[in-house]
Motif scaffolding. Structure first.
Motif: not given
Length: 182
Positions: A76-86, A97-113
């Protein structure tokens, strides 16, 4: 998920019909009861039928989820992500990602925007990334692995005769003899 739920309900329905004293109860089409009566199926058959579905399904789930978690951990490649919706059910996390393209993934609840989290992804599939926490990576494979182990132990105990689940084993005759009931 919906097909799995329907399959689970059908499996429970079949087991209840097989275990019940009158197989016609609860069988609106009378198909399953005809098969049970025709082939003189016992409640033990329902257990083996259930285990023959659950054991391979848990094994496959454990294998696939473990393979994914280990692939993320070692490749795996590690990156810094920011919660945009919760919301109360899930969280949407944006990262680049490493090339600069933006992606969105789903994570578990418990985090705030606006929370910052570490995301890990495989370089060829950045859209299938995950939050880099222990529970996100390893909890599901451990759950399915322990369920698989429990059902394998149950199968081994039933096959060896160590336990009798439905009360029709030879041990019951011994109990009747010692209790004074002919």
């Amino acid at each position: 998920l919906m097909l799995g739920f329907i399959g689970f309900v059908l499996l429970i329905w079949i087991c209840v019909i097989v275990i019940s004293e009158d197989p016609a109860n609860g069988d609106p089409f009378k198909l399953l009861s005809a098969v049970i009566l025709r082939y003189d199926l016992t409640p033990r058959f329902a257990l083996f039928f259930f285990l023959s579905i659950v054991i391979p399904a848990c094994g496959l789930a454990t294998y696939e989820l473990s393979k994914r978690a280990l692939d993320l951990r070692f490749n795996g490649v590690k990156a810094v992500g920011e919660v945009v919706a919760s919301n109360s059910k899930s969280t949407t996390i944006a990262f680049k990602d490493a090339s600069g393209k933006e992606f969105e993934i789903r994570g578990s609840s418990g985090l705030s925007t606006r929370d910052v989290v570490e995301v890990i992804y495989v370089a060829r599939h950045p859209d299938e990334g995950s939050v880099n926490t222990w529970d996100q990576l390893y909890l599901a494979p451990l759950f399915f692995g322990s369920v698989l182990l429990a059902f394998l132990v149950l199968l081994r105990l039933v096959l060896s005769g160590s336990i009798e689940l439905f009360g029709s084993g030879p041990g019951n005759q011994r109990k009747l003899k010692t209790s004074g009931v002919p």
